[in-house]
Design a protein around this motif. Sequence first.
Motif: not given
Length: 655
Positions: A361-383
Amino acid sequence: MPSTAAAHSTDLPLVLAGPLLRRLEARRLVLWLVATRALDARLRLAWDDPQRGLVELDLPLDDSRCQRLAIGRHAWLHLIDVPLDEPLPADTFIHYDLHVDEDGQTLTIADWAPHLLYPGQTRPSFVRRGRLDHLLHGSCRKPHHPSQDGLLQADALLAVSREQPAERPALLMLSGDQIYADDVAGPMLVAIHRLIERLGLYGEHLDGATVSTSEALYAHPAGYYRREDLLPAYTANEELRERFFGGVEKPVFTSANAHNHLVTFAEVLAMYLLVWSPVPWRLIDPRLPELPEHLAARYRDEEQVIRAFVADLPQAVRAMAQLPCLMIFDDHDITDDWNLSAHWERVAYGHPFSRRIVGNALLGYLLCQGWGNCPDAFASELPAIRNLLATPDHQQRLGAPAQDAIIGRLLAFSHWHYSLPGQPLLLVLDTRTRRWRSESTLSRPSGLMDWEALCELQHALLDEPAVVIVSPAPVFGVKLIEIVQRLFTWAGQPLLVDAENWMAHRGAAHVMLNIFRHSRTPANYVILSGDVHYSFAYEVHIRHRDSGPRIWQITSSGIKNEFPARLLDWFDRLNRWLYAPHSPLNWFTKRRKMQITPRIPSRSRRGERLWNGAGLGQVRLDERGRPSEIRQLNADGSAPTCFEVTAREELDAPD
């Protein structure tokens, strides 16, 4: 992985969901969408400039401007993140379109998502407001609640302001429970499974579960309305074992409605597609599964409500395509009582199956909600996420070790919160993952933010003249309800009443209230909250400080949810009696140094302070960041409820 050409199926639509307009700044535009293949697209922007006339930008969406993730054989998630060389104009209509080449033709949004356009439009538009002076906000959008969808009020507001850019809200702020991962209607779960099959969303291996794969879960006899039988148990934890619903033991996952709790990553992704777009519903034909008659009757009742929800989806997502939308999680986005106590965390994360459920559920939140809020915050997690999704096995299942490693990183991730610069500054709080855990009694509710997070919040506030804070749970809530929650906590049963509020933890409450009293923090605070399934507005002053600060607690909940009417009526009435201005009970609260004045709903019949009705909150701010209008736009289409200034009536006793 199959090639893009192989993954594309001619009988599927080009785009499944979106585009949704996410973060919008002067030099940045973020859009989210899911398509049936990796799109090669161009973003077109156009606006009228008083000096230059028509300005048009044609921006190819190469890898630097668009990230594409395969989430299934026929499903690709796109995050379009476009930096701009020149700032977008303020307070004027900006039209946008996405051009996609398909079979020798150039297709536009009008071709593949006409439901996102208002009558007479050929492409969507948005307005970048120069000030954050007009906001819509809400939380708790449960598809199978029988009320109407409050997001339709945002759509109606945009429809009547189509020629008035200054009347467009600056932002739609969704403050939690955008999905209900732990409370799913039977027809919705059937639709989720049909969509997973239709799109080939990736499966997974399940460690520590009764079933070993996602496919076995979907086919299990307890897969509908009896999933609590499959959820992990932790027999050593008496507190959790003693929670029952209908005679069923409820360990680890504490929702009383966990009969259809989402489990897999694919289920979470499918849920987002089905609550944010009408298109996936056209691809499936959910049918009543084999069920006992009493469950079949329940299914048919829920099906009527879900049908009404689906019928309203075009208007709801039309607003989200033309209005900047920011979001933050609350418990139901993941699971009920998520991180409520250190004990809950120890139990949930100590079992591989429950850890996977929360992590998915947290991974789904990241991709569908969190990523669009602040894309820069997840740069280290995306690879790592990109590698996981790029390498399913020959049975189209994700690699379990890689998936578990990503979940471990997300459970330790500490940047879910974010800000939006402007006047006033917007700060969105993470009140779920950086909790102030009780060291003396692990089962006691944790503080909603720990010491370090609160110190960071205070630093962000220094020398700001005004601020809008988004806290999913109200900072200043209803005292009687908080006392009831405290009593259940003392009795060792905090999970029974969701005993999580700012005042439930002495340390967190003390620090938060001290932040308001700091001499260098803002003169005007507006706190937007949800969570509680009713709406209210308080004005708060610090006693013996005529110079400020001034605080407005504005709560709007839910978008599609409501509190039990009779119970809320009694809570409201008893709260007014027991905590009247001169009641000695006020001395036992943590807010003795605060003077709290309720704003009375305009449609109050007997002096109620709490408004119970699905809808969407609307707040207008003056040039100093103070509310000039607070309203609830009622989902049933009735006249808006205004929270009006009345003669001062304190809810706290004086010192």
